[in-house]
Design a protein around this motif. Sequence first.
Motif, short mmCIF file in Angstrom:
data_model
loop_
_atom_site.label_atom_id
_atom_site.label_comp_id
_atom_site.label_asym_id
_atom_site.label_seq_id
_atom_site.Cartn_x
_atom_site.Cartn_y
_atom_site.Cartn_z
N TRP A 81 -4.61 -13.04 -99.55
CA TRP A 81 -3.49 -12.11 -99.42
C TRP A 81 -3.37 -11.23 -100.66
O TRP A 81 -3.05 -10.04 -100.57
CB TRP A 81 -2.18 -12.86 -99.16
N GLU A 82 -3.59 -11.79 -101.83
CA GLU A 82 -3.54 -10.99 -103.07
C GLU A 82 -4.62 -9.91 -103.06
O GLU A 82 -4.37 -8.76 -103.43
CB GLU A 82 -3.70 -11.88 -104.30
N ILE A 83 -5.81 -10.26 -102.65
CA ILE A 83 -6.91 -9.31 -102.57
C ILE A 83 -6.58 -8.22 -101.55
O ILE A 83 -6.79 -7.03 -101.79
CB ILE A 83 -8.23 -10.02 -102.22
N ARG A 84 -6.02 -8.65 -100.42
CA ARG A 84 -5.65 -7.69 -99.37
C ARG A 84 -4.58 -6.73 -99.88
O ARG A 84 -4.64 -5.53 -99.64
CB ARG A 84 -5.17 -8.43 -98.12
N ARG A 85 -3.57 -7.26 -100.58
CA ARG A 85 -2.50 -6.40 -101.10
C ARG A 85 -3.08 -5.37 -102.07
O ARG A 85 -2.73 -4.19 -102.01
CB ARG A 85 -1.42 -7.22 -101.81
N ALA A 86 -3.95 -5.79 -102.96
CA ALA A 86 -4.56 -4.86 -103.92
C ALA A 86 -5.34 -3.76 -103.20
O ALA A 86 -5.25 -2.58 -103.56
CB ALA A 86 -5.46 -5.62 -104.89
N ASP A 87 -6.08 -4.14 -102.18
CA ASP A 87 -6.85 -3.16 -101.40
C ASP A 87 -5.91 -2.18 -100.70
O ASP A 87 -6.15 -0.96 -100.73
CB ASP A 87 -7.73 -3.88 -100.37
N LEU A 88 -4.85 -2.67 -100.09
CA LEU A 88 -3.91 -1.80 -99.40
C LEU A 88 -3.22 -0.84 -100.36
O LEU A 88 -3.07 0.35 -100.06
CB LEU A 88 -2.87 -2.63 -98.64
N LYS A 89 -2.85 -1.34 -101.53
CA LYS A 89 -2.22 -0.46 -102.52
C LYS A 89 -3.17 0.65 -102.96
O LYS A 89 -2.78 1.80 -103.11
CB LYS A 89 -1.75 -1.27 -103.73
N LYS A 90 -4.43 0.30 -103.15
CA LYS A 90 -5.43 1.28 -103.55
C LYS A 90 -5.60 2.35 -102.46
O LYS A 90 -5.64 3.55 -102.75
CB LYS A 90 -6.76 0.57 -103.83
N ARG A 91 -5.69 1.90 -101.22
CA ARG A 91 -5.85 2.84 -100.11
C ARG A 91 -4.63 3.73 -99.94
O ARG A 91 -4.76 4.94 -99.68
CB ARG A 91 -6.17 2.07 -98.84
N LEU A 92 -3.45 3.17 -100.11
CA LEU A 92 -2.23 3.96 -100.01
C LEU A 92 -2.14 4.99 -101.13
O LEU A 92 -1.73 6.13 -100.90
CB LEU A 92 -1.00 3.06 -100.01
N THR A 93 -2.55 4.61 -102.32
CA THR A 93 -2.55 5.55 -103.43
C THR A 93 -3.47 6.72 -103.12
O THR A 93 -3.12 7.88 -103.37
CB THR A 93 -3.00 4.85 -104.73
N THR A 94 -4.61 6.44 -102.56
CA THR A 94 -5.56 7.51 -102.19
C THR A 94 -4.95 8.42 -101.13
O THR A 94 -5.02 9.65 -101.25
CB THR A 94 -6.89 6.90 -101.66
N LEU A 95 -4.32 7.83 -100.12
CA LEU A 95 -3.71 8.66 -99.08
C LEU A 95 -2.56 9.49 -99.63
O LEU A 95 -2.39 10.65 -99.27
CB LEU A 95 -3.21 7.79 -97.92
N HIS A 96 -1.76 8.91 -100.53
CA HIS A 96 -0.67 9.67 -101.12
C HIS A 96 -1.20 10.84 -101.95
O HIS A 96 -0.60 11.91 -101.98
CB HIS A 96 0.22 8.77 -101.99
N SER A 97 -2.34 10.67 -102.59
CA SER A 97 -2.91 11.77 -103.36
C SER A 97 -3.36 12.88 -102.43
O SER A 97 -3.31 14.07 -102.79
CB SER A 97 -4.06 11.28 -104.24
N LEU A 98 -3.81 12.54 -101.22
CA LEU A 98 -4.17 13.57 -100.24
C LEU A 98 -2.95 14.35 -99.80
O LEU A 98 -3.00 15.56 -99.63
CB LEU A 98 -4.83 12.93 -99.01
N GLU A 99 -1.83 13.63 -99.60
CA GLU A 99 -0.60 14.30 -99.18
C GLU A 99 -0.15 15.29 -100.24
O GLU A 99 0.23 16.41 -99.94
CB GLU A 99 0.50 13.26 -98.92
N VAL A 100 -0.19 14.88 -101.50
CA VAL A 100 0.21 15.77 -102.58
C VAL A 100 -0.73 16.96 -102.64
O VAL A 100 -0.30 18.09 -102.81
CB VAL A 100 0.24 15.00 -103.93
N GLY A 101 -2.01 16.70 -102.46
CA GLY A 101 -3.00 17.77 -102.52
C GLY A 101 -2.84 18.80 -101.41
O GLY A 101 -3.23 19.94 -101.55
N HIS A 102 -2.25 18.38 -100.27
CA HIS A 102 -2.05 19.30 -99.15
C HIS A 102 -0.60 19.77 -99.06
O HIS A 102 -0.19 20.28 -98.03
CB HIS A 102 -2.46 18.63 -97.84
N GLY A 103 0.19 19.51 -100.08
CA GLY A 103 1.56 19.98 -100.04
C GLY A 103 2.47 19.13 -99.20
O GLY A 103 3.54 19.54 -98.82
N GLY A 104 2.02 17.88 -98.83
CA GLY A 104 2.78 17.00 -97.95
C GLY A 104 3.82 16.30 -98.69
O GLY A 104 4.91 16.04 -98.45
#
Length: 101
Positions: A78-101
């Motif tokens: 679960w700890e490994i999964r949480r770290a992976d999910l946080k990393k993926r969410l950070t990447t998606l949030h950077s896409l939103e910022v990059g597209h003005g989202g």
Amino acid sequence: MTLLLTPIKLPIQDWDRILQLGADSHTHELQDELNRAEQALAKFEARFGMSLANLEKEGLPTNASFETHDAYIEWQSWEIRRADLKKRLTTLHSLEVGHGG
């Protein structure tokens, strides 16, 4: 039989919106999964009375049962999964910022 698809021609604004809707939907899915992971981790912390980091510093008792070892392995997963999910969410949030989202 080969299926040939005709390219869809849309204005760039439409493609941007389609991409953003997909990213938004995926972000919600990942956030829901992260919430489930954090709930599972909270149960382990309550069960063991400490964080996984502290348990790893102290180590499992030498007389720990099979169930305790099994729980420890699941907790690590679960700890490994949480770290992976946080990393993926950070990447998606950077896409939103990059597209003005």
